[in-house]
Enzyme design. Sequence first.
Site, PDB file in Angstrom:
ATOM      1  N   ASN A 138       0.728  -1.722   0.125  1.00  0.00           N
ATOM      2  CA  ASN A 138       0.138  -0.296   0.257  1.00  0.00           C
ATOM      3  C   ASN A 138       1.064   1.166  -0.277  1.00  0.00           C
ATOM      4  OD1 ASN A 138       0.206  -0.769   2.780  1.00  0.00           O
ATOM      5  ND2 ASN A 138      -0.652   1.558   3.156  1.00  0.00           N
ATOM      6  N   CYS A 139       0.204   2.349  -0.525  1.00  0.00           N
ATOM      7  CA  CYS A 139       1.493   3.802  -0.494  1.00  0.00           C
ATOM      8  C   CYS A 139       0.114   4.471   0.819  1.00  0.00           C
ATOM      9  CB  CYS A 139       1.271   4.361  -1.948  1.00  0.00           C
ATOM     10  SG  CYS A 139      -0.546   4.572  -3.041  1.00  0.00           S
ATOM     11  N   MET A 140       0.055   6.268   0.656  1.00  0.00           N
ATOM     12  CA  MET A 140      -0.274   6.669   1.267  1.00  0.00           C
ATOM     13  C   MET A 140      -2.202   6.651   0.826  1.00  0.00           C
ATOM     14  SD  MET A 140       1.786  10.231   1.469  1.00  0.00           S
ATOM     15  CE  MET A 140       0.557  10.650   2.102  1.00  0.00           C
TER      16      MET A 140
ATOM     17  N   ARG B  30      -4.000   3.939  -1.499  1.00  0.00           N
ATOM     18  CA  ARG B  30      -4.093   3.479  -2.401  1.00  0.00           C
ATOM     19  C   ARG B  30      -3.598   1.605  -1.987  1.00  0.00           C
ATOM     20  NH1 ARG B  30      -2.915   5.004  -8.272  1.00  0.00           N
ATOM     21  NH2 ARG B  30      -3.453   7.223  -8.104  1.00  0.00           N
TER      22      ARG B  30
END
Length: 473
Positions: free
Chosen positions: A25-27, A29
């Site tokens: 995951n990113c910030m 998504r």
Amino acid sequence: MDYKSLAKKIFDITGPEKNILHTANCMTRLRLQLAQAAPETAAQLKALEGVIGVNQTDTELQVILGPGAAEQTAVAFQQQLQAARAQAQAQGKEKAQPAPSGQNSQNQENDIRQKYSIGDGKKLHADIKAKNATPFKLLLKKISGIFIPLIPGFIACGLITGLLNLLLKSEPALADMAWIKMLAIMGNAIFYGMNLFVGFNAAKEFGGSPILGGILAAVITHPALKDIMLGSEQLQPGRGGIIAVLLVTAFGAWLELRLRKIIPTMLDLLLTPLLTILIAGFAAIFILQPIGGMIATAIGDGVTIAIHEGGAMTGFILGGLWLPIVMLGIHQAMTPIHVQLIQEYGVTLLLPILAMAGCGQIGACLAVYFKTKNKFLKKTILSALPVGIMGIGEPLIYGVTLPLGRPFITACIGGAFGGAVQAAFSIGSSAIGISGLPLTTVTSQPLIYLLGILTSYIAGFALTWLAGFDEPE
């Protein structure tokens, strides 16, 4: 939001566990690599409450959830996946015993094997990674891995510095107070240690020992370098900034890996780090740092000339193109450039221009809100506007403007008008990691920056209103 429930629903759509090769995951998504994705997968995910949008490539499914929600859902999803794998492993052991025959169940099992178990899952994952491992994509991935962990520091220190600057502009006499000086140190801390942080992360991304990367970064940053003369030339601490650090740590990691192959195991702990620091350290001072300095100077001069000479037109082009660049996933390449510009000039002239792209989205979405009769669309806009104003634009992009088509284009043009304002007045930002309205606090001329925001809002609104859109069903 019940993140466990949302994670289970996403798992039910993308599973079973054999179909999920990798999660991250990113910030904003949840990123999934799947063995196979059915044509209806994206539509099913978009229908879930809490899912803002879905971006699908040939190797990855990105479920857009928004800041905070992405991380919590990813944790819950990983727990769901681990539990499913443990259950499947336990059932596999039970199935090792002779089972009753049944044509129907046998056919179902064969279907599952055909769909999800052709070959080894790890091999399939490796094949996908190899297919996607172009040099440019690998470079972007490494840049992302180096700088994304630093973003909380950029945000915290940037906001402290920005708010402190606003306070001192109104009350300059406070500058001599001890607590103000302490706050100034806190605000500057990320940039004071920037080379070391980047060196540590870069070495890890390049496959070396993080601490050796940090040490090599410290070598070319050490203030004592200014006391050393090489012939008639005085060494410059920190010359080349982040660019030099990336070159040095990449070489150091490459050297370390080669040394480990030729040094006997019993001497590895002693000789490998010693030779890495000695060889890479001298190579850094004599070769890599000067090269980094030339590259950094070229980047700084190029950006400055483009904005000063091109003025509003340069800002218009950059502001208009930024959202498509973000959607292509190549925006991470800008992070080291921002950092380098701040190290060299104290500000980055690019960030205020690029931030206008998100502001154009705000104006476009306001136009959609007042024009549409769709209650669900109105609700989506109202829920996403606050984070959009704060600089997180993905909910508005994937939830509103992009699905509607024309509003996305008019939003980009609205951002272009705001970018023209920022470039015309050469507005700079002394920090990165924030955007939208919060960026005002760290800009060189807050009132002009706000004028650019207002310009983007108005242009995005007017153009979207005039262009119109097709009402969603």
